[in-house]
Scaffold this motif. Structure first.
Motif, PDB file in Angstrom:
ATOM      1  N   LYS A 197       0.842  -1.205   0.000  1.00 38.04           N
ATOM      2  CA  LYS A 197       0.000   0.000   0.000  1.00 38.04           C
ATOM      3  C   LYS A 197       0.881   1.262   0.000  1.00 38.04           C
ATOM      4  O   LYS A 197       0.752   2.110  -0.885  1.00 38.04           O
ATOM      5  N   ILE A 198       1.789   1.353   0.963  1.00 41.34           N
ATOM      6  CA  ILE A 198       2.586   2.590   1.085  1.00 41.34           C
ATOM      7  C   ILE A 198       3.623   2.662  -0.043  1.00 41.34           C
ATOM      8  O   ILE A 198       3.694   3.640  -0.787  1.00 41.34           O
ATOM      9  N   ASN A 199       4.414   1.616  -0.163  1.00 42.33           N
ATOM     10  CA  ASN A 199       5.574   1.702  -1.065  1.00 42.33           C
ATOM     11  C   ASN A 199       5.181   1.612  -2.539  1.00 42.33           C
ATOM     12  O   ASN A 199       5.796   2.264  -3.375  1.00 42.33           O
ATOM     13  N   TYR A 200       4.168   0.811  -2.843  1.00 43.19           N
ATOM     14  CA  TYR A 200       3.782   0.683  -4.253  1.00 43.19           C
ATOM     15  C   TYR A 200       2.671   1.663  -4.626  1.00 43.19           C
ATOM     16  O   TYR A 200       2.862   2.545  -5.467  1.00 43.19           O
ATOM     17  N   GLU A 201       1.511   1.554  -3.948  1.00 46.05           N
ATOM     18  CA  GLU A 201       0.383   2.440  -4.324  1.00 46.05           C
ATOM     19  C   GLU A 201       0.715   3.902  -4.038  1.00 46.05           C
ATOM     20  O   GLU A 201       0.395   4.791  -4.827  1.00 46.05           O
ATOM     21  N   GLY A 202       1.380   4.153  -2.917  1.00 45.27           N
ATOM     22  CA  GLY A 202       1.784   5.527  -2.582  1.00 45.27           C
ATOM     23  C   GLY A 202       2.713   6.075  -3.651  1.00 45.27           C
ATOM     24  O   GLY A 202       2.564   7.215  -4.108  1.00 45.27           O
ATOM     25  N   SER A 203       3.656   5.257  -4.091  1.00 46.64           N
ATOM     26  CA  SER A 203       4.595   5.701  -5.133  1.00 46.64           C
ATOM     27  C   SER A 203       3.864   5.953  -6.444  1.00 46.64           C
ATOM     28  O   SER A 203       4.200   6.883  -7.183  1.00 46.64           O
ATOM     29  N   LYS A 204       2.860   5.111  -6.721  1.00 45.67           N
ATOM     30  CA  LYS A 204       2.084   5.325  -7.961  1.00 45.67           C
ATOM     31  C   LYS A 204       1.425   6.708  -7.934  1.00 45.67           C
ATOM     32  O   LYS A 204       1.419   7.422  -8.948  1.00 45.67           O
ATOM     33  N   ASN A 205       0.892   7.075  -6.781  1.00 44.83           N
ATOM     34  CA  ASN A 205       0.272   8.415  -6.658  1.00 44.83           C
ATOM     35  C   ASN A 205       1.295   9.512  -6.947  1.00 44.83           C
ATOM     36  O   ASN A 205       0.994  10.480  -7.652  1.00 44.83           O
ATOM     37  N   ILE A 206       2.491   9.359  -6.399  1.00 45.11           N
ATOM     38  CA  ILE A 206       3.525  10.385  -6.586  1.00 45.11           C
ATOM     39  C   ILE A 206       3.963  10.429  -8.057  1.00 45.11           C
ATOM     40  O   ILE A 206       4.126  11.502  -8.652  1.00 45.11           O
ATOM     41  N   ILE A 207       4.112   9.259  -8.675  1.00 50.16           N
ATOM     42  CA  ILE A 207       4.541   9.199 -10.083  1.00 50.16           C
ATOM     43  C   ILE A 207       3.439   9.776 -10.994  1.00 50.16           C
ATOM     44  O   ILE A 207       3.718  10.576 -11.895  1.00 50.16           O
ATOM     45  N   ASP A 208       2.178   9.403 -10.727  1.00 52.98           N
ATOM     46  CA  ASP A 208       1.070   9.917 -11.558  1.00 52.98           C
ATOM     47  C   ASP A 208       0.940  11.431 -11.415  1.00 52.98           C
ATOM     48  O   ASP A 208       0.742  12.138 -12.409  1.00 52.98           O
ATOM     49  N   ALA A 209       1.039  11.930 -10.184  1.00 50.83           N
ATOM     50  CA  ALA A 209       0.921  13.384  -9.976  1.00 50.83           C
ATOM     51  C   ALA A 209       2.092  14.100 -10.649  1.00 50.83           C
ATOM     52  O   ALA A 209       1.911  15.154 -11.268  1.00 50.83           O
ATOM     53  N   SER A 210       3.286  13.520 -10.568  1.00 54.01           N
ATOM     54  CA  SER A 210       4.460  14.138 -11.209  1.00 54.01           C
ATOM     55  C   SER A 210       4.261  14.213 -12.718  1.00 54.01           C
ATOM     56  O   SER A 210       4.616  15.204 -13.363  1.00 54.01           O
ATOM     57  N   THR A 211       3.674  13.154 -13.287  1.00 60.38           N
ATOM     58  CA  THR A 211       3.427  13.126 -14.732  1.00 60.38           C
ATOM     59  C   THR A 211       2.374  14.168 -15.103  1.00 60.38           C
ATOM     60  O   THR A 211       2.568  14.960 -16.020  1.00 60.38           O
ATOM     61  N   PHE A 212       1.279  14.150 -14.336  1.00 59.52           N
ATOM     62  CA  PHE A 212       0.152  15.036 -14.640  1.00 59.52           C
ATOM     63  C   PHE A 212       0.555  16.506 -14.560  1.00 59.52           C
ATOM     64  O   PHE A 212       0.121  17.331 -15.365  1.00 59.52           O
ATOM     65  N   PHE A 213       1.406  16.841 -13.583  1.00 62.53           N
ATOM     66  CA  PHE A 213       1.768  18.255 -13.400  1.00 62.53           C
ATOM     67  C   PHE A 213       3.144  18.582 -13.999  1.00 62.53           C
ATOM     68  O   PHE A 213       3.797  19.545 -13.599  1.00 62.53           O
ATOM     69  N   ASN A 214       3.566  17.773 -14.961  1.00 61.05           N
ATOM     70  CA  ASN A 214       4.764  18.063 -15.767  1.00 61.05           C
ATOM     71  C   ASN A 214       6.048  18.310 -14.975  1.00 61.05           C
ATOM     72  O   ASN A 214       6.797  19.245 -15.257  1.00 61.05           O
ATOM     73  N   VAL A 215       6.260  17.484 -13.976  1.00 55.89           N
ATOM     74  CA  VAL A 215       7.532  17.552 -13.239  1.00 55.89           C
ATOM     75  C   VAL A 215       8.674  17.239 -14.200  1.00 55.89           C
ATOM     76  O   VAL A 215       8.545  16.367 -15.069  1.00 55.89           O
ATOM     77  N   LYS A 216       9.806  17.959 -14.065  1.00 56.86           N
ATOM     78  CA  LYS A 216      10.908  17.766 -15.019  1.00 56.86           C
ATOM     79  C   LYS A 216      11.609  16.425 -14.804  1.00 56.86           C
ATOM     80  O   LYS A 216      12.090  15.801 -15.745  1.00 56.86           O
TER      81      LYS A 216
END
Ligand SMILES: NC(=O)c1ccc[n+]([C@@H]2O[C@H](COP(=O)([O-])OP(=O)(O)OC[C@H]3O[C@@H](n4cnc5c(N)ncnc54)[C@H](O)[C@@H]3O)[C@@H](O)[C@H]2O)c1
Length: 320
Positions: free
Chosen positions: A94-113
């Motif tokens: 939950k924390i390490n995989y799903e939590g990371s997915k949230n961070i990766i998806d948000a980074s993609t959506f908001f155009n993180v470099k």
């Protein structure tokens, strides 16, 4: 420049946040303080943004990204203890995989470099030396034969599996530039000496309090220890160099638990003994990493040898 650090109140994250703040970056930390401490950020806390949030909360994470629009993300938040993960495997997913997915998806959506992910080299290659049948080599040869990044992953703990699965998420998307730094055993100031992980801090604190440290098995587990300042400098280099790849970050030097115990005993002048307990599940016997790629791509060179790193860690623990 705006930098978002998940897990920034933790051991490695707080060292990184302080360094980046001193370099002049604007820092936003997302941390739910499950194992991190605001005290770690004492000197910079009035000059950074701290969001007490759980990375599992997808909606809140997206709101934080929308609000601050970070340019770079250092993703360190995780349940980071192997032994805890054996007892609570679902939580790690939950924390390490799903939590990371949230961070990766948000980074993609908001155009993180770029996102720089803290991976675990110590668990990723699993019992590499055992399945390669090269475990009975001299220490020198074990170091020479250490796994490179292209070796097949083989983690044996729920922690290792959940951390490795995040690499699949990173590899399977094509919009976000990423680097996964695969650490050896990180140690140094701000590591919690009362936590489940971090043998150097735990042993040092016990010895400083004249209490007996616990050694699991025969103390022959070999690890590749890396001082936290070197890990911080690898993260900062990875912000600029390397694209979409995993890179080992360690010293390419192996020390057994017993050797670490003896070095600390000498440096602290501890006169007591240790308590012996059986091996714990999930611990591999030997973990040493090849760091040629880090040298070539990041121009990474560890600055601390084990003795200098241990001295700095002991000094910190004496004062804290
Ligand atoms: N310390 C090591 O030897 C080592 C080795 C390999 C990889 N890593 C990785 O480096 C990263 C940092 O490790 P560390 O040693 O600093 O651990 P740590 O436990 O000190 O730091 C983790 C931080 O993440 C926070 N956190 C945990 N779950 C969270 C959640 N659901 N939402 C928000 N914040 C959360 C904690 O409060 C803590 O501040 C982790 O990803 C870990 O897997 C560490």
């Amino acid at each position: 420049m705006k930098i978002l650090i998940t897990g920034g109140a933790g051991f490695i994250g707080s060292n990184l946040a302080i360094k980046l703040y001193n370099l002049g970056y604007e820092i936003i930390i997302v941390d739910n303080l499950s194992t991190g401490f605001l005290n770690n950020l004492e000197n910079i806390k009035n000059n950074i943004i701290f969001e007490n949030e759980d990375i599992i909360n997808r909606e809140k994470i997206f709101k934080i990204f929308e609000k601050y629009k970070p340019e770079y993300v250092f993703h360190l938040a995780a349940q980071s203890s192997v032994s805890f993960s054996i007892k609570n495997p679902d939580l790690d997913m939950k924390i390490n995989y799903e939590g990371s997915k949230n961070i990766i998806d948000a980074s993609t959506f908001f155009n993180v470099k770029k996102i720089i992910y803290s991976g675990s080299g110590g668990t990723y290659y699993g019992d590499y030396y055992k399945y390669k049948n090269i475990i009975n080599n001299s220490r020198f040869n074990l170091e020479k034969l250490a796994p490179k990044e292209f070796n097949k992953k083989n983690p044996i703990s729920p922690y290792g599996i959940s951390k490795a699965k995040v690499l699949e998420l990173l590899k399977n998307q094509n919009k976000l530039n990423w680097i996964a730094l695969m650490y050896g055993n990180v140690y140094g100031p701000m590591q919690n000496p009362y936590g489940e992980a971090g043998v150097i801090s735990i042993f040092s604190k016990k010895m400083l309090l004249n209490k007996k440290p616990i050694i699991y098995g025969d103390g022959e587990c070999i690890r590749d220890y890396i001082f936290v300042e070197d890990v911080v400098s690898a993260n900062i280099k990875a912000q600029e160099k390397g694209n979409n790849e995993i890179i080992n970050i360690a010293n390419n030097k192996g020390y057994s638990t017993l050797e670490i115990y003896k070095m600390l005993k000498n440096l602290i002048n501890y006169k007591g003994e240790f308590i012996k307990k059986p091996y714990r599940d999930g611990d591999v016997l030997v973990s040493i990493l090849n760091i040629e790629k880090a040298k070539n791509i990041l121009n990474f060179e560890p600055k601390y040898n084990i003795k200098n790193g241990l001295i700095k860690t002991i000094e910190y623990l004496k004062d804290n």
